[in-house]
Design an enzyme around this catalytic site. Structure first.
Site, PDB file in Angstrom:
ATOM      1  N   LYS A  26      31.057  53.081  30.282  1.00 33.91           N
ATOM      2  CA  LYS A  26      32.461  53.408  30.538  1.00 33.91           C
ATOM      3  C   LYS A  26      32.609  54.752  31.268  1.00 33.91           C
ATOM      4  CE  LYS A  26      34.279  50.646  26.709  1.00 33.91           C
ATOM      5  NZ  LYS A  26      35.187  50.631  25.522  1.00 33.91           N
ATOM      6  N   TYR A  66      41.040  43.444  30.187  1.00 34.80           N
ATOM      7  CA  TYR A  66      41.352  43.614  28.762  1.00 34.80           C
ATOM      8  C   TYR A  66      42.620  42.859  28.343  1.00 34.80           C
ATOM      9  CZ  TYR A  66      37.746  47.117  27.686  1.00 34.80           C
ATOM     10  OH  TYR A  66      36.555  47.756  27.434  1.00 34.80           O
ATOM     11  N   ASN A 129      34.409  55.429  23.978  1.00 29.55           N
ATOM     12  CA  ASN A 129      33.260  55.105  23.128  1.00 29.55           C
ATOM     13  C   ASN A 129      32.023  54.656  23.926  1.00 29.55           C
ATOM     14  OD1 ASN A 129      34.222  52.622  23.883  1.00 29.55           O
ATOM     15  ND2 ASN A 129      34.701  51.896  21.827  1.00 29.55           N
ATOM     16  N   HIS A 132      30.763  49.093  26.561  1.00 22.77           N
ATOM     17  CA  HIS A 132      31.434  47.823  26.237  1.00 22.77           C
ATOM     18  C   HIS A 132      30.386  46.732  26.115  1.00 22.77           C
ATOM     19  CE1 HIS A 132      34.100  44.316  26.540  1.00 22.77           C
ATOM     20  NE2 HIS A 132      33.171  43.824  27.349  1.00 22.77           N
ATOM     21  N   GLU A 143      33.526  37.446  31.226  1.00 20.23           N
ATOM     22  CA  GLU A 143      33.358  38.844  31.629  1.00 20.23           C
ATOM     23  C   GLU A 143      32.283  39.008  32.712  1.00 20.23           C
ATOM     24  OE1 GLU A 143      34.934  40.970  27.530  1.00 20.23           O
ATOM     25  OE2 GLU A 143      32.799  41.090  28.016  1.00 20.23           O
TER      26      GLU A 143
HETATM   27  P1  DAT Z   1      34.918  46.588  21.116  1.00 23.78           P
HETATM   28  O1  DAT Z   1      34.884  47.415  22.380  1.00 23.78           O
HETATM   29  O2  DAT Z   1      34.032  47.147  20.054  1.00 23.78           O
HETATM   30  O3  DAT Z   1      34.688  45.127  21.365  1.00 23.78           O
HETATM   31  P2  DAT Z   1      37.740  45.942  20.824  1.00 23.78           P
HETATM   32  O4  DAT Z   1      37.452  44.737  21.647  1.00 23.78           O
HETATM   33  O5  DAT Z   1      38.462  45.753  19.528  1.00 23.78           O
HETATM   34  O6  DAT Z   1      36.394  46.751  20.513  1.00 23.78           O
HETATM   35  O7  DAT Z   1      38.587  46.969  21.677  1.00 23.78           O
HETATM   36  C1  DAT Z   1      38.329  47.146  23.063  1.00 23.78           C
HETATM   37  C2  DAT Z   1      38.406  48.607  23.380  1.00 23.78           C
HETATM   38  O8  DAT Z   1      39.717  49.079  23.131  1.00 23.78           O
HETATM   39  C3  DAT Z   1      37.509  49.510  22.524  1.00 23.78           C
HETATM   40  O9  DAT Z   1      36.191  49.588  23.006  1.00 23.78           O
HETATM   41  C4  DAT Z   1      38.209  50.820  22.628  1.00 23.78           C
HETATM   42  C5  DAT Z   1      39.674  50.414  22.640  1.00 23.78           C
HETATM   43  N1  DAT Z   1      40.210  50.457  21.265  1.00 23.78           N
HETATM   44  C6  DAT Z   1      39.997  49.574  20.253  1.00 23.78           C
HETATM   45  N2  DAT Z   1      40.649  49.923  19.135  1.00 23.78           N
HETATM   46  C7  DAT Z   1      41.306  51.070  19.452  1.00 23.78           C
HETATM   47  C8  DAT Z   1      42.155  51.948  18.727  1.00 23.78           C
HETATM   48  N3  DAT Z   1      42.490  51.721  17.448  1.00 23.78           N
HETATM   49  N4  DAT Z   1      42.647  53.042  19.369  1.00 23.78           N
HETATM   50  C9  DAT Z   1      42.346  53.283  20.665  1.00 23.78           C
HETATM   51  N5  DAT Z   1      41.548  52.494  21.412  1.00 23.78           N
HETATM   52  C10 DAT Z   1      41.028  51.408  20.808  1.00 23.78           C
HETATM   53 MG    MG Z   2      35.813  43.735  22.387  1.00 24.51          MG
END
Ligand code: DAT
Ligand code: MG
Length: 156
Positions: A26, A66, A129, A132, A143
């Site tokens: 990222k 997303y 974080n 991805h 994807e």
């Molecule tokens: P992952 O990336 O572990 O699959 P996800 O699909 O639930 O997690 O979410 C996609 C991305 O969105 C994640 O990498 C970072 C962001 N995200 C998720 N939960 C969040 C939150 N509570 N606050 C801010 N950003 C968040």
């Molecule tokens: Mg995800």
């Protein structure tokens, strides 16, 4: 110069039952210059990298990528962040690649990610974080297709 051999189908399941998943390093990872370290971890974990590109998403492309999170409160911020700078996108191939890459990444929130995982080591917060990973076979197929055509994938 002879071009490398390439696949003719965009299947998530590659030959030999090997699975493919999409990884993104990222904007925070690219900006901090830690892509090399992350790619080293990927290589040491014995994934084959079968496609790799550096690109910058537009806000609209990030929103499309997303779209599944469109109803979440963090969606706007996430799309802004994911289009804020260049990313590295890669296709990782291995037995159980999807699950194994998610394990190596660690939990979404770096504060909750397992010790030694990429997000625990390099993640700044739940949004920034570092990496991805696709969360299932259908997601991986969608994807990978978002960034790569079948001709871009190395046939192993
Ligand atoms: P992952 O990336 O572990 O699959 P996800 O699909 O639930 O997690 O979410 C996609 C991305 O969105 C994640 O990498 C970072 C962001 N995200 C998720 N939960 C969040 C939150 N509570 N606050 C801010 N950003 C968040
Ligand atoms: Mg995800």
């Amino acid at each position: 110069m002879r071009r490398p051999e390439r696949t003719t189908v965009a299947a998530t399941k590659a030959d030999g039952g090997m699975e493919r998943t999409l990884a993104i390093l990222k904007p925070d990872a690219v900006a901090r210059g830690i892509c090399g370290e992350i790619i080293s971890l990927i290589e040491r974990a014995e994934f084959s990298i079968t496609a790799l590109r550096l690109l910058r998403l537009t806000r609209e492309q990030a929103a499309q990528f997303y779209a599944v999170h469109a109803h979440r409160p963090f969606y706007g911020s996430l799309c802004q962040y994911m289009s804020s700078g260049p990313v590295v996108v890669a296709v990782l191939q291995a037995d159980r690649a999807i699950e194994r890459w998610r394990q190596l990444m660690g939990a979404t929130d770096p504060a909750k990610a397992a010790a030694g995982s990429i997000r625990q080591r390099f993640g700044l917060d739940v949004e920034r974080n570092a990496v991805h990973g696709s969360d299932g076979l259908e997601t991986a197929q969608r994807e990978i297709g978002f960034f790569f055509s079948a001709l871009d994938l190395l046939a192993l």
